[in-house]
Design a protein around this motif. Structure first.
Motif, PDB file in Angstrom:
ATOM      1  N   HIS A 103     -74.583 -17.360 -18.426  1.00  0.00           N
ATOM      2  CA  HIS A 103     -75.015 -18.455 -19.284  1.00  0.00           C
ATOM      3  C   HIS A 103     -73.878 -18.915 -20.196  1.00  0.00           C
ATOM      4  CE1 HIS A 103     -77.617 -20.792 -21.966  1.00  0.00           C
ATOM      5  NE2 HIS A 103     -76.862 -20.305 -22.916  1.00  0.00           N
ATOM      6  N   GLU A 109     -83.411 -24.110 -25.467  1.00  0.00           N
ATOM      7  CA  GLU A 109     -82.526 -22.951 -25.555  1.00  0.00           C
ATOM      8  C   GLU A 109     -82.786 -22.149 -24.294  1.00  0.00           C
ATOM      9  OE1 GLU A 109     -80.198 -20.976 -25.967  1.00  0.00           O
ATOM     10  OE2 GLU A 109     -80.361 -19.947 -27.889  1.00  0.00           O
ATOM     11  N   VAL A 141     -87.469  -6.476 -27.823  1.00  0.00           N
ATOM     12  CA  VAL A 141     -87.237  -7.881 -28.132  1.00  0.00           C
ATOM     13  C   VAL A 141     -86.232  -8.446 -27.153  1.00  0.00           C
ATOM     14  CG1 VAL A 141     -86.552  -9.493 -29.916  1.00  0.00           C
ATOM     15  CG2 VAL A 141     -87.609  -7.328 -30.535  1.00  0.00           C
ATOM     16  N   THR A 142     -86.645  -9.411 -26.401  1.00  0.00           N
ATOM     17  CA  THR A 142     -85.792  -9.963 -25.358  1.00  0.00           C
ATOM     18  C   THR A 142     -84.498 -10.524 -25.913  1.00  0.00           C
ATOM     19  OG1 THR A 142     -87.844 -10.667 -24.367  1.00  0.00           O
ATOM     20  CG2 THR A 142     -85.849 -11.430 -23.325  1.00  0.00           C
ATOM     21  N   ASN A 143     -83.449 -10.145 -25.261  1.00  0.00           N
ATOM     22  CA  ASN A 143     -82.134 -10.633 -25.680  1.00  0.00           C
ATOM     23  C   ASN A 143     -81.312 -10.837 -24.432  1.00  0.00           C
ATOM     24  OD1 ASN A 143     -79.732 -11.175 -26.881  1.00  0.00           O
ATOM     25  ND2 ASN A 143     -79.633  -9.313 -28.096  1.00  0.00           N
ATOM     26  N   GLU A 144     -81.451 -12.016 -23.850  1.00  0.00           N
ATOM     27  CA  GLU A 144     -80.836 -12.224 -22.543  1.00  0.00           C
ATOM     28  C   GLU A 144     -79.580 -13.062 -22.563  1.00  0.00           C
ATOM     29  OE1 GLU A 144     -83.844 -13.607 -19.886  1.00  0.00           O
ATOM     30  OE2 GLU A 144     -84.983 -11.767 -20.106  1.00  0.00           O
ATOM     31  N   ILE A 145     -78.722 -12.792 -23.515  1.00  0.00           N
ATOM     32  CA  ILE A 145     -77.464 -13.540 -23.546  1.00  0.00           C
ATOM     33  C   ILE A 145     -76.648 -13.074 -22.361  1.00  0.00           C
ATOM     34  CG2 ILE A 145     -75.400 -14.050 -24.848  1.00  0.00           C
ATOM     35  CD1 ILE A 145     -76.879 -13.120 -27.350  1.00  0.00           C
ATOM     36  N   SER A 146     -76.664 -13.824 -21.268  1.00  0.00           N
ATOM     37  CA  SER A 146     -75.897 -13.369 -20.118  1.00  0.00           C
ATOM     38  C   SER A 146     -74.538 -14.046 -20.117  1.00  0.00           C
ATOM     39  CB  SER A 146     -76.640 -13.693 -18.826  1.00  0.00           C
ATOM     40  OG  SER A 146     -76.574 -15.082 -18.593  1.00  0.00           O
ATOM     41  N   ARG A 151     -77.446 -20.151 -34.434  1.00  0.00           N
ATOM     42  CA  ARG A 151     -77.464 -20.770 -33.107  1.00  0.00           C
ATOM     43  C   ARG A 151     -78.211 -22.101 -33.136  1.00  0.00           C
ATOM     44  NH1 ARG A 151     -74.557 -20.977 -29.309  1.00  0.00           N
ATOM     45  NH2 ARG A 151     -76.130 -21.344 -27.714  1.00  0.00           N
ATOM     46  N   ARG A 177     -70.982 -20.100 -29.992  1.00  0.00           N
ATOM     47  CA  ARG A 177     -70.842 -19.379 -31.248  1.00  0.00           C
ATOM     48  C   ARG A 177     -72.108 -18.593 -31.533  1.00  0.00           C
ATOM     49  NH1 ARG A 177     -68.296 -21.182 -36.952  1.00  0.00           N
ATOM     50  NH2 ARG A 177     -67.859 -19.012 -37.424  1.00  0.00           N
ATOM     51  N   TYR A 178     -71.967 -17.384 -32.056  1.00  0.00           N
ATOM     52  CA  TYR A 178     -73.053 -16.466 -32.397  1.00  0.00           C
ATOM     53  C   TYR A 178     -73.679 -15.800 -31.173  1.00  0.00           C
ATOM     54  CZ  TYR A 178     -72.286 -19.266 -36.517  1.00  0.00           C
ATOM     55  OH  TYR A 178     -71.672 -19.953 -37.542  1.00  0.00           O
ATOM     56  N   LEU A 179     -73.167 -16.122 -29.965  1.00  0.00           N
ATOM     57  CA  LEU A 179     -73.596 -15.386 -28.765  1.00  0.00           C
ATOM     58  C   LEU A 179     -72.577 -14.298 -28.467  1.00  0.00           C
ATOM     59  CD1 LEU A 179     -74.697 -18.271 -26.356  1.00  0.00           C
ATOM     60  CD2 LEU A 179     -76.118 -16.868 -27.853  1.00  0.00           C
ATOM     61  N   VAL A 217     -81.143 -19.609 -23.072  1.00  0.00           N
ATOM     62  CA  VAL A 217     -80.970 -18.171 -23.234  1.00  0.00           C
ATOM     63  C   VAL A 217     -82.243 -17.628 -23.859  1.00  0.00           C
ATOM     64  CG1 VAL A 217     -79.782 -16.394 -24.549  1.00  0.00           C
ATOM     65  CG2 VAL A 217     -78.481 -18.241 -23.517  1.00  0.00           C
ATOM     66  N   HIS A 218     -82.897 -16.737 -23.172  1.00  0.00           N
ATOM     67  CA  HIS A 218     -84.146 -16.200 -23.679  1.00  0.00           C
ATOM     68  C   HIS A 218     -83.825 -15.131 -24.716  1.00  0.00           C
ATOM     69  CE1 HIS A 218     -88.399 -14.555 -22.660  1.00  0.00           C
ATOM     70  NE2 HIS A 218     -88.349 -15.191 -23.792  1.00  0.00           N
ATOM     71  N   ASN A 219     -83.926 -15.510 -25.952  1.00  0.00           N
ATOM     72  CA  ASN A 219     -83.474 -14.620 -27.001  1.00  0.00           C
ATOM     73  C   ASN A 219     -84.484 -14.591 -28.133  1.00  0.00           C
ATOM     74  OD1 ASN A 219     -82.058 -13.124 -28.810  1.00  0.00           O
ATOM     75  ND2 ASN A 219     -80.173 -14.294 -28.651  1.00  0.00           N
ATOM     76  N   GLU A 220     -85.249 -13.532 -28.200  1.00  0.00           N
ATOM     77  CA  GLU A 220     -86.323 -13.508 -29.191  1.00  0.00           C
ATOM     78  C   GLU A 220     -86.009 -12.702 -30.425  1.00  0.00           C
ATOM     79  OE1 GLU A 220     -89.863 -12.441 -27.080  1.00  0.00           O
ATOM     80  OE2 GLU A 220     -89.654 -14.184 -25.773  1.00  0.00           O
ATOM     81  N   ILE A 221     -84.729 -12.528 -30.690  1.00  0.00           N
ATOM     82  CA  ILE A 221     -84.371 -11.801 -31.907  1.00  0.00           C
ATOM     83  C   ILE A 221     -84.790 -12.640 -33.108  1.00  0.00           C
ATOM     84  CG2 ILE A 221     -82.496 -10.782 -33.220  1.00  0.00           C
ATOM     85  CD1 ILE A 221     -82.834  -9.444 -30.559  1.00  0.00           C
ATOM     86  N   HIS A 248     -78.129 -14.376 -36.382  1.00  0.00           N
ATOM     87  CA  HIS A 248     -77.354 -15.195 -35.449  1.00  0.00           C
ATOM     88  C   HIS A 248     -78.236 -16.278 -34.828  1.00  0.00           C
ATOM     89  CE1 HIS A 248     -73.997 -11.996 -34.666  1.00  0.00           C
ATOM     90  NE2 HIS A 248     -73.712 -12.774 -35.674  1.00  0.00           N
TER      91      HIS A 248
END
Lengths: 274, 249
Positions: free
Chosen positions: A222, B187, A214-219, B24, A234-236, B189-193, B20
């Motif tokens: 960013h 959004e 599952v992609t999670n790209e919080i860089s 968000r 918040r929440y990142l 940020v690519h976030n698929e959670i 989260h």
């Protein structure tokens, strides 16, 4: 029949952590789950080692802040810790040296645990109440040292190919002598990259590819951008880190310009020696 | 922020469990609406759907509410509301919206200063891009309801992954007609959670730390929620809106 001993593993993540995010922390969790799921490993510790200021990466804020944020982020973790050895060195330290330093530390800590291990071994046997060979050769007087693995994203593995960023002998040492737990993105082809590099291919058994489905790209990039624009992060990142950033007004347009004209430490070191 | 329209954002959904990502949505939406220069976000509401919704894997609302409350304990502007989940039967989104709008308006009119019509906070539905696609599922939405949700109230839609909410708008005459009442938030940020992924990880004994607040993770462990069995709940049950709409035809 002997009980299969699991290899103990310590995960070491090097990086800017500028700032630390939930994604960094997830990497540890994913890697631990993956390694323990094989049935062969027990992950006993995680270490976050922020790079020193002398790395001279653009936008890198002072290490005292990066260390403190990482500490705040790991307050609620019972296995991940923050280490400042790397950042306290006067000059930038190659990753291989950091890995070596921590591996040596783990080894010497392990060696001084001889007596305790014998006691624990005996107690464990009694608790298990199994009838196994009682010969003293089954009681390990010293457990094997935990293995140190570098924990990183696929981008780091791929950076091995960037000219003058890594010394070839360092890459050999990291993957050959130690090992790597690499978090890969859904859709990327990690095996392909290993295949294309002789040194990685040679040590493929030491490279654990942890699939992130599952992609999670919080860089962090960013996150810094959002902060510059007054947007919420918040929440990142963990709440204590968000508060710390606000309290100290970190990450502005100015902070992002830091080291704008500097040369990254490894390039400085390796190209000047050519 | 003088002269801006006060705005409350309402998110309806399963929150099974809250993550989260959900939280968000509120942060992104607030930033975006402030950025337009027109709005001042004054509140956020999480409204978990009732158990009668019949979605597969939906754990009882008592737990979903408790988890949402734990997650939002530290938020100073988003709160959890149980009206929707306490209704006897599943409640259409528009009905929930009308209820909350009436509450907000009543609260406003009961306050000391004489109000002007333009100062009553607006209520908009906050959702992810996947929600936009549900409008075209046959039998899931009544046309007059979509008209009211979008036309009377308005939508704030946060994009996720590769989903293109602008395409969903383009492909619907009704949505296109009200495109100015649909705010699209990117959004980056690519976030698929997603809650689905979180439930999957929990079933497999994998870590979900840093995907949801620790307090929610502790609650899940304490009550042993999200197992193979819990995922099988409502397996052969039809979604309530689908059974409800056919009865009304």
């Amino acid at each position: 029949m002997s009980l299969q001993e699991k290899t103990r593993v310590v995960l070491l993540a090097c990086g800017s952590f500028n700032p630390i995010t939930n994604m960094h922390l997830r990497m540890f969790e994913l890697a631990r789950d993956h390694l323990e799921d094989t049935g062969r490993y027990r992950v006993v510790k995680g270490i976050i080692s922020p790079v020193g200021d002398s790395y001279k990466k653009k936008g890198l804020i002072e290490v005292r802040h990066r260390l403190e944020m990482a500490r705040l982020a790991t307050l609620n973790s019972d296995w991940i810790t923050v280490d400042d050895w790397e950042s306290q060195q006067p000059e930038w330290v190659e990753t291989a040296k950091v890995v070596r330093h921590h591996a040596d530390l783990i080894s010497s800590e392990n060696n001084s645990d001889d007596v305790d291990t014998v006691v624990c071994g005996k107690r464990r046997k009694l608790e298990q109440n199994t009838i196994i060979c009682q010969s003293s050769s089954n009681i390990n007087t010293k457990e094997d040292s935990p293995h140190l693995n570098l924990l990183c994203g696929a981008d780091v593995l791929e950076s091995f190919g960037v000219k003058d960023l890594w010394k070839p002998e360092d890459i050999e040492e990291i993957v050959g002598r130690y090992g790597v737990a690499c978090i890969t993105r859904c859709g990327s082809d990690p095996e392909k990259f290993i295949n294309q590099s002789d040194v990685l291919y040679k040590h493929r058994k030491n490279i654990h590819m942890v699939r992130e489905w599952v992609t999670n790209e919080i860089s962090a990039t960013h996150v810094r951008r959002a902060l510059r624009r007054g947007q919420s992060v918040r929440y990142l990142l963990p709440d204590p880190v968000v508060r710390y950033i606000q309290e100290h007004s970190l990450y502005s347009v100015e902070s992002e310009q830091k080291n704008a004209n500097a040369i990254l430490a490894p390039f400085q070191r390796y190209t000047s020696s050519n | 922020m003088a002269g801006r329209i006060p705005l409350v954002l309402l998110a309806c959904g399963s929150f099974n469990p809250i993550t989260h990502q959900h939280m968000r949505l509120f942060e992104l939406a607030r930033d975006h609406m402030h950025q337009t220069g027109l709005y001042r976000v004054v509140g956020g509401i999480v409204s978990p759907v009732g158990d009668n919704y019949g979605k597969q894997g939906l754990v009882v609302s008592k737990h979903r509410l408790a988890m949402a409350r734990l997650a939002l304990q530290s938020s100073d502007w988003v709160s959890v509301d149980d009206w929707e989940s306490q209704q006897a039967d599943w409640t259409e989104t528009v009905v929930t919206m009308r209820y909350h709008y009436d509450c907000i308006a009543a609260q406003y009119h009961n306050s000391k200063d004489p109000p002007t019509a333009s100062d009553v906070p607006q209520l908009k539905l906050l959702c992810g891009a996947d929600f936009m696609d549900t409008f075209k599922i046959p039998g899931l939405w009544r046309d007059d309801h979509v008209e009211e949700v979008v036309g009377r109230f308005g939508l704030v839609c946060v994009s996720r992954g590769s989903l293109q909410p602008d395409r969903a708008i383009h492909e619907s005459d009704l949505l296109s007609r009200h495109s100015q009442r649909i705010f699209l938030v990117r959004e980056w940020v690519h976030n698929e959670i997603s809650a689905t992924e979180v439930r999957r990880a929990l079933r497999r004994g994998q870590s979900v730390k840093y995907l949801l607040p620790d307090s929610v993770i502790d609650y899940i462990r304490e009550h042993n929620l999200y197992t193979q069995d819990s995922e099988m709940k409502n397996k052969d049950v039809k979604l309530r809106p689908l059974t409800m709409q056919t009865i009304q035809d």
